[in-house]
Design an enzyme around this catalytic site. Structure first.
Site, PDB file in Angstrom:
ATOM      1  NE  ARG A 131      -3.928   0.433   1.887  1.00 22.57           N
ATOM      2  CZ  ARG A 131      -5.152   0.446   2.399  1.00 22.57           C
ATOM      3  NH1 ARG A 131      -5.403   1.120   3.503  1.00 22.57           N
ATOM      4  NH2 ARG A 131      -6.127  -0.214   1.815  1.00 22.57           N
ATOM      5  CG  HIS A 148      -8.231   0.060  -3.027  1.00 23.66           C
ATOM      6  ND1 HIS A 148      -7.466  -1.061  -2.754  1.00 23.66           N
ATOM      7  CD2 HIS A 148      -8.892   0.346  -1.869  1.00 23.66           C
ATOM      8  CE1 HIS A 148      -7.644  -1.414  -1.485  1.00 23.66           C
ATOM      9  NE2 HIS A 148      -8.512  -0.591  -0.934  1.00 23.66           N
ATOM     10  CD  GLN A 168     -12.975  -1.696  -1.352  1.00 21.51           C
ATOM     11  OE1 GLN A 168     -12.213  -1.670  -0.388  1.00 21.51           O
ATOM     12  NE2 GLN A 168     -14.207  -2.136  -1.258  1.00 21.51           N
ATOM     13  CG  ASP A 197     -13.533   6.286  -1.025  1.00 21.61           C
ATOM     14  OD1 ASP A 197     -13.451   6.084   0.211  1.00 21.61           O
ATOM     15  OD2 ASP A 197     -12.524   6.320  -1.773  1.00 21.61           O
ATOM     16  CB  CYS A 242     -14.219   1.243  -0.374  1.00 27.65           C
ATOM     17  SG  CYS A 242     -13.754   2.964  -0.102  1.00 27.65           S
ATOM     18  NE  ARG A 294     -10.665  -5.387  -0.007  1.00 25.85           N
ATOM     19  CZ  ARG A 294      -9.839  -4.444   0.433  1.00 25.85           C
ATOM     20  NH1 ARG A 294     -10.307  -3.347   0.998  1.00 25.85           N
ATOM     21  NH2 ARG A 294      -8.531  -4.571   0.269  1.00 25.85           N
TER      22      ARG A 294
HETATM   23  N1   CP Z   1     -11.372  -0.319   2.073  1.00 25.34           N
HETATM   24  C1   CP Z   1     -10.106  -0.452   2.536  1.00 25.34           C
HETATM   25  O1   CP Z   1      -9.145  -0.637   1.797  1.00 25.34           O
HETATM   26  O2   CP Z   1     -10.024  -0.357   3.885  1.00 25.34           O
HETATM   27  P1   CP Z   1      -8.657  -0.206   4.705  1.00 25.34           P
HETATM   28  O3   CP Z   1      -8.055   1.102   4.317  1.00 25.34           O
HETATM   29  O4   CP Z   1      -9.061  -0.259   6.156  1.00 25.34           O
HETATM   30  O5   CP Z   1      -7.764  -1.350   4.326  1.00 25.34           O
HETATM   31  N1  NVA Z   2      -9.910   6.753  -1.274  1.00 23.09           N
HETATM   32  C1  NVA Z   2      -9.560   6.258   0.042  1.00 23.09           C
HETATM   33  C2  NVA Z   2      -9.813   4.799   0.127  1.00 23.09           C
HETATM   34  C3  NVA Z   2      -9.558   4.161   1.453  1.00 23.09           C
HETATM   35  C4  NVA Z   2      -9.741   2.686   1.453  1.00 23.09           C
HETATM   36  C5  NVA Z   2      -8.099   6.596   0.330  1.00 23.09           C
HETATM   37  O1  NVA Z   2      -7.263   6.469  -0.566  1.00 23.09           O
HETATM   38  O2  NVA Z   2      -7.817   6.971   1.464  1.00 23.09           O
END
Ligand code: CP
Ligand code: NVA
Length: 300
Positions: free
Chosen positions: A103, A130, A133, A218, A258, A286
């Site tokens: 990430r 993502h 997701q 989101d 999400c 997930r």
């Molecule tokens: N939706 C999602 O990716 O959640 P987290 O950021 O908690 O992993």
């Molecule tokens: N768009 C959000 C998604 C979190 C899962 C971010 O990048 O923070």
């Protein structure tokens, strides 16, 4: 060997294969049976530059349930591109583990990992996308409209109300791949950049949801954008998913998010906890979607 950096890198058949696999693994698990240990002796290194709940737990638990294991690394331990170059991190991990999930702030770091690792690299969220997701999102849509059959999603309409961000981009691409209509309503200046050709970009959330099968939300302020919070919250003031907006949606439309959700900002409590909400089954998916993807990617 294949990486999982973007949904765009996969054909509809490959995506469907992961979804069907995910569905079967979930059925087995729900029946109280252990899944086949198809990832026995496989280890996934998981590297986080940003916080996570769902992604962290679903990947680690997914590896465990398929007979493998995960090593979780925080940004301060690794210092991707700071303590050590991204290429060197990839070279080191590639000689010790069977897959690297990351990430990251910069999508290009995922590409550099993939170039130098010699093992599959998985995107657990970047500034661009993502994709993990998106798999869980369409699995949740399948549960609603065509259980176990990704082909049954063709022609469904998914409006995303909010920021043209990483989650929206992966959702737009998976919708295109699986023959769904994707509409995104964002304020001017926050449109989805690099959207697939068939995505419909508009500004009015009410007309976006008109033919919805699922309305998607989101956060307005993604991780790393905290400095823009005030400006963004002002720009998105009319983009909340609430009962008034859903009154303009098809009566059968469900609601996805999400998560994490900022209740009372992009979505109300009444919607999150209401009869149209599928956000918690979506979060649970997930785990299953990741298992489908990991089984395909790492068991080769
Ligand atoms: N939706 C999602 O990716 O959640 P987290 O950021 O908690 O992993
Ligand atoms: N768009 C959000 C998604 C979190 C899962 C971010 O990048 O923070």
């Amino acid at each position: 060997m294949k990486h999982f950096l973007s949904i765009a890198d996969f054909t509809a058949a490959e995506i469907s294969d992961m979804l069907v696999r995910a569905h079967a693994l979930r059925q087995e698990r729900n029946a109280g049976r252990a899944n086949e240990p198809v990832l026995a002796d496989k280890t996934l290194a998981m590297l986080f530059e940003k916080p996570s709940l769902r992604t962290r737990v679903s990947f680690e638990q997914g590896m465990n349930e398929l007979g493998g294991r995960a090593v979780v690394l925080g940004q301060h331990e690794v210092g991707l591109g700071e303590r050590e170059s991204v290429a060197d991190v990839a070279r080191v991990l590639g000689g010790m583990v069977h897959g690297i999930a990351a990430r990251v702030f910069k999508h290009e770091h995922l590409e550099q990992l993939a170039e130098h690792a010699g093992v599959p690299v998985i995107n657990m969220l970047s500034d661009q996308s993502h994709p993990a997701q998106a798999l869980a999102d369409v699995m949740t849509l399948m549960d609603e409209f065509c259980p176990g059959d990704p082909g049954g999603l063709k022609g469904r309409t998914v409006p995303f109300v909010g920021d043209g961000n990483n989650v929206a981009r992966s959702l737009a691409v998976i919708c295109e791949k699986l023959g769904m209509r994707f509409v995104i309503a964002s304020p001017t200046g926050y449109e989805l950049a690099g959207a697939p050709a068939n995505a419909e970009l508009i500004t009015d959330p009410h007309s976006a949801v008109a033919d919805a099968d699922a309305v998607y939300a989101d956060t307005f302020v993604s991780m790393g954008e905290e400095g823009e919070k005030e400006t963004k919250l002002e720009a998105f003031a009319d983009y909340q998913i609430n009962d008034a907006l859903l009154a303009d949606a098809s009566t059968h439309a469900v609601v996805l998010h999400c998560l994490p959700a900022y209740r009372g900002v992009e979505i109300t409590d009444a919607v999150m906890d209401g009869p149209r909400s599928r956000v918690f089954p979506q979060a649970h998916n997930r785990l299953h979607a990741q298992k489908g993807m990991l089984a395909v990617l790492l068991s080769q």
